[in-house]
Design a protein around this motif. Structure first.
Motif, PDB file in Angstrom:
ATOM      1  N   SER A 196     -14.069 -17.131  56.822  1.00  0.00           N
ATOM      2  CA  SER A 196     -13.833 -15.804  57.387  1.00  0.00           C
ATOM      3  C   SER A 196     -15.055 -15.346  58.166  1.00  0.00           C
ATOM      4  CB  SER A 196     -13.520 -14.794  56.283  1.00  0.00           C
ATOM      5  OG  SER A 196     -13.475 -13.478  56.825  1.00  0.00           O
ATOM      6  N   LEU A 197     -14.821 -14.854  59.375  1.00  0.00           N
ATOM      7  CA  LEU A 197     -15.889 -14.331  60.229  1.00  0.00           C
ATOM      8  C   LEU A 197     -15.851 -12.810  60.326  1.00  0.00           C
ATOM      9  CD1 LEU A 197     -15.779 -16.942  63.154  1.00  0.00           C
ATOM     10  CD2 LEU A 197     -17.142 -16.984  61.050  1.00  0.00           C
ATOM     11  N   VAL A 198     -15.126 -12.170  59.411  1.00  0.00           N
ATOM     12  CA  VAL A 198     -14.982 -10.715  59.415  1.00  0.00           C
ATOM     13  C   VAL A 198     -15.173 -10.202  57.990  1.00  0.00           C
ATOM     14  CG1 VAL A 198     -13.493  -8.771  60.037  1.00  0.00           C
ATOM     15  CG2 VAL A 198     -13.284 -10.946  61.263  1.00  0.00           C
TER      16      VAL A 198
ATOM     17  N   SER B 117     -14.453  -7.486  56.290  1.00  0.00           N
ATOM     18  CA  SER B 117     -13.325  -6.888  55.586  1.00  0.00           C
ATOM     19  C   SER B 117     -12.234  -7.919  55.288  1.00  0.00           C
ATOM     20  CB  SER B 117     -12.753  -5.717  56.379  1.00  0.00           C
ATOM     21  OG  SER B 117     -12.483  -6.089  57.707  1.00  0.00           O
ATOM     22  N   LEU B 118     -12.031  -8.876  56.182  1.00  0.00           N
ATOM     23  CA  LEU B 118     -11.046  -9.927  55.916  1.00  0.00           C
ATOM     24  C   LEU B 118     -11.550 -10.877  54.840  1.00  0.00           C
ATOM     25  CD1 LEU B 118      -9.778 -10.719  59.540  1.00  0.00           C
ATOM     26  CD2 LEU B 118      -8.738  -9.252  57.785  1.00  0.00           C
ATOM     27  N   THR B 119     -12.860 -11.077  54.780  1.00  0.00           N
ATOM     28  CA  THR B 119     -13.439 -11.867  53.690  1.00  0.00           C
ATOM     29  C   THR B 119     -13.090 -11.234  52.356  1.00  0.00           C
ATOM     30  OG1 THR B 119     -15.287 -12.617  55.048  1.00  0.00           O
ATOM     31  CG2 THR B 119     -15.598 -12.688  52.669  1.00  0.00           C
ATOM     32  N   GLU B 120     -13.282  -9.924  52.261  1.00  0.00           N
ATOM     33  CA  GLU B 120     -12.965  -9.236  51.009  1.00  0.00           C
ATOM     34  C   GLU B 120     -11.473  -9.334  50.692  1.00  0.00           C
ATOM     35  OE1 GLU B 120     -13.776  -5.002  48.735  1.00  0.00           O
ATOM     36  OE2 GLU B 120     -13.698  -5.010  50.930  1.00  0.00           O
ATOM     37  N   ALA B 121     -10.635  -9.238  51.728  1.00  0.00           N
ATOM     38  CA  ALA B 121      -9.192  -9.312  51.511  1.00  0.00           C
ATOM     39  C   ALA B 121      -8.778 -10.666  50.948  1.00  0.00           C
ATOM     40  CB  ALA B 121      -8.455  -9.036  52.825  1.00  0.00           C
ATOM     41  N   VAL B 122      -9.328 -11.750  51.508  1.00  0.00           N
ATOM     42  CA  VAL B 122      -8.997 -13.088  51.004  1.00  0.00           C
ATOM     43  C   VAL B 122      -9.581 -13.289  49.608  1.00  0.00           C
ATOM     44  CG1 VAL B 122      -9.259 -15.569  51.389  1.00  0.00           C
ATOM     45  CG2 VAL B 122      -8.823 -14.054  53.323  1.00  0.00           C
ATOM     46  N   ALA B 123     -10.827 -12.838  49.404  1.00  0.00           N
ATOM     47  CA  ALA B 123     -11.471 -13.005  48.096  1.00  0.00           C
ATOM     48  C   ALA B 123     -10.713 -12.262  47.003  1.00  0.00           C
ATOM     49  CB  ALA B 123     -12.913 -12.520  48.164  1.00  0.00           C
ATOM     50  N   ALA B 124     -10.087 -11.135  47.343  1.00  0.00           N
ATOM     51  CA  ALA B 124      -9.344 -10.358  46.358  1.00  0.00           C
ATOM     52  C   ALA B 124      -7.953 -10.921  46.100  1.00  0.00           C
ATOM     53  CB  ALA B 124      -9.227  -8.912  46.822  1.00  0.00           C
ATOM     54  N   THR B 125      -7.491 -11.805  46.975  1.00  0.00           N
ATOM     55  CA  THR B 125      -6.112 -12.277  46.895  1.00  0.00           C
ATOM     56  C   THR B 125      -6.009 -13.766  46.559  1.00  0.00           C
ATOM     57  OG1 THR B 125      -5.601 -10.648  48.622  1.00  0.00           O
ATOM     58  CG2 THR B 125      -3.897 -12.274  48.123  1.00  0.00           C
ATOM     59  N   GLY B 126      -6.856 -14.575  47.195  1.00  0.00           N
ATOM     60  CA  GLY B 126      -6.864 -16.012  46.937  1.00  0.00           C
ATOM     61  C   GLY B 126      -8.273 -16.549  47.002  1.00  0.00           C
ATOM     62  N   PRO B 127      -9.133 -16.167  46.056  1.00  0.00           N
ATOM     63  CA  PRO B 127     -10.554 -16.530  46.137  1.00  0.00           C
ATOM     64  C   PRO B 127     -10.807 -18.027  46.182  1.00  0.00           C
ATOM     65  CG  PRO B 127      -9.996 -15.702  43.944  1.00  0.00           C
ATOM     66  CD  PRO B 127      -8.829 -15.408  44.827  1.00  0.00           C
ATOM     67  N   GLU B 128      -9.883 -18.797  45.647  1.00  0.00           N
ATOM     68  CA  GLU B 128     -10.059 -20.248  45.638  1.00  0.00           C
ATOM     69  C   GLU B 128     -10.009 -20.853  47.037  1.00  0.00           C
ATOM     70  OE1 GLU B 128      -5.720 -19.415  45.686  1.00  0.00           O
ATOM     71  OE2 GLU B 128      -7.429 -18.608  44.571  1.00  0.00           O
ATOM     72  N   LEU B 129      -9.478 -20.111  48.013  1.00  0.00           N
ATOM     73  CA  LEU B 129      -9.372 -20.625  49.378  1.00  0.00           C
ATOM     74  C   LEU B 129     -10.657 -20.454  50.178  1.00  0.00           C
ATOM     75  CD1 LEU B 129      -5.866 -19.273  50.516  1.00  0.00           C
ATOM     76  CD2 LEU B 129      -6.418 -21.470  49.461  1.00  0.00           C
ATOM     77  N   LEU B 130     -11.453 -19.487  49.830  1.00  0.00           N
ATOM     78  CA  LEU B 130     -12.587 -19.090  50.661  1.00  0.00           C
ATOM     79  C   LEU B 130     -13.774 -20.031  50.454  1.00  0.00           C
ATOM     80  CD1 LEU B 130     -13.022 -16.748  52.656  1.00  0.00           C
ATOM     81  CD2 LEU B 130     -14.138 -15.502  50.799  1.00  0.00           C
ATOM     82  N   VAL B 131     -14.176 -20.717  51.539  1.00  0.00           N
ATOM     83  CA  VAL B 131     -15.312 -21.657  51.444  1.00  0.00           C
ATOM     84  C   VAL B 131     -16.493 -21.221  52.297  1.00  0.00           C
ATOM     85  CG1 VAL B 131     -13.849 -23.635  50.875  1.00  0.00           C
ATOM     86  CG2 VAL B 131     -14.371 -23.138  53.288  1.00  0.00           C
ATOM     87  N   GLY B 132     -16.297 -20.295  53.231  1.00  0.00           N
ATOM     88  CA  GLY B 132     -17.391 -19.847  54.095  1.00  0.00           C
ATOM     89  C   GLY B 132     -17.171 -18.437  54.576  1.00  0.00           C
ATOM     90  N   ALA B 133     -18.297 -17.718  54.810  1.00  0.00           N
ATOM     91  CA  ALA B 133     -18.235 -16.345  55.287  1.00  0.00           C
ATOM     92  C   ALA B 133     -19.547 -16.022  55.980  1.00  0.00           C
ATOM     93  CB  ALA B 133     -17.987 -15.376  54.124  1.00  0.00           C
ATOM     94  N   THR B 134     -19.575 -14.911  56.722  1.00  0.00           N
ATOM     95  CA  THR B 134     -20.789 -14.540  57.438  1.00  0.00           C
ATOM     96  C   THR B 134     -21.831 -13.959  56.482  1.00  0.00           C
ATOM     97  OG1 THR B 134     -20.274 -12.220  57.919  1.00  0.00           O
ATOM     98  CG2 THR B 134     -19.292 -13.891  59.362  1.00  0.00           C
TER      99      THR B 134
END
Length: 271
Positions: free
Chosen positions: A25-27, A29-46
């Motif tokens: 995620s490069l945004v 607020s969208l990072t927080e949205a993914v982390a709150a919904t499917g944290p297992e998917l998130l591998v990178g963020a700003t």
């Protein structure tokens, strides 16, 4: 209670993006949205993605200068971005390297709800989260809490304010705040402090703590004739889980600023 809405099966593939197991995620607020919904998917963020606290993913620099090589090394199935926060050249480079990129456009609250659903369900293949239903319900039940015209600075040195066609401006309008610069040709116009303080222009100044971090000691003194509402930038400018509590948080701050006793302040500085 949140209104029942369509919830996609967690095993359903993302529409148009194939199976998504790795997301950058490069945004913020969208990072927080993914982390709150499917944290297992998130591998990178700003580096600016500060919510949720303690987020443990690879950092890929900023929204305006992402480390494209580091992103590629993470082998994401999907990169999520925003047309305002991220540069087209960076997104084109990612696509040129074979990376799927989902770009959001969010200028209003209804757009935010629609794009959050698209990112999470169609993009990431996740079920629609309960927090998104709760956020929609919180805003649909809202009535204006104030009746005021405001200038809304977002930067200092030089002074910049909210202009036309902005997500934050739409949020404030729903709370009863008319943006004094809503009719400006630019979305984020520059304006001198003298102009911002012209008699009759506004009866309130709204000072968020991002992107510029306005505080009680840095901002209100520049507007000696106006009550100042110091507000959470995350609740004013982010589109994600914070939307569920934003009406109450922002409404309280705005109402308190307008109902408090007048405060004597020194004359506005030239900056």
């Amino acid at each position: 209670m949140a209104t029942a809405r369509r919830h996609q099966s967690p095993s359903a593939p993302a529409q148009g993006f194939g199976t998504v197991r790795r997301v950058v995620s490069l945004v913020p607020s969208l990072t927080e949205a993914v982390a709150a919904t499917g944290p297992e998917l998130l591998v990178g963020a700003t580096d600016w993605c500060g919510h949720p606290p303690g987020l443990d993913v690879v950092r890929v620099r900023g929204t305006k200068n992402p480390d494209l090589e580091r992103i590629a090394a993470l082998r994401p199935d999907l990169v999520i971005a925003n047309e305002e926060e991220n540069r087209p050249a960076d997104l084109a480079a990612l696509r040129g390297a074979g990376t799927e990129v989902l770009v959001t456009e969010i200028r209003t609250l209804p757009q935010a709800f629609a794009e959050l659903d698209r990112v999470l369900t169609a993009g990431c293949g996740l079920p629609r989260p309960v927090w998104l239903d709760e956020a929609e319900d919180a805003w649909s039940a809202l009535r204006p809490v104030v009746d005021a015209t405001a200038v809304v600075p977002i930067w200092r040195r030089p002074w910049m304010v909210l202009g036309r066609d902005t997500f934050a401006g739409d949020i404030l309008a729903r709370l009863g705040v008319r943006n004094a610069y809503a009719g400006h040709a630019e979305r984020y116009p520059r304006a001198g402090i003298g102009e911002l303080n012209e008699p009759g222009r506004a009866d309130l100044v709204v000072l968020p703590d991002e992107p510029y971090r306005f505080t009680a000691d840095d901002g209100p003194e520049a507007f000696p004739g106006l009550p100042a509402a110091l507000v959470s930038g995350r609740h004013l400018t982010w589109y994600g889980p914070s939307l569920a509590e934003a009406p109450a948080v922002l409404g309280t701050a705005l109402a308190a600023a307008l109902s408090g006793p007048p405060t004597a302040r020194p004359a506005a500085p030239p900056s």
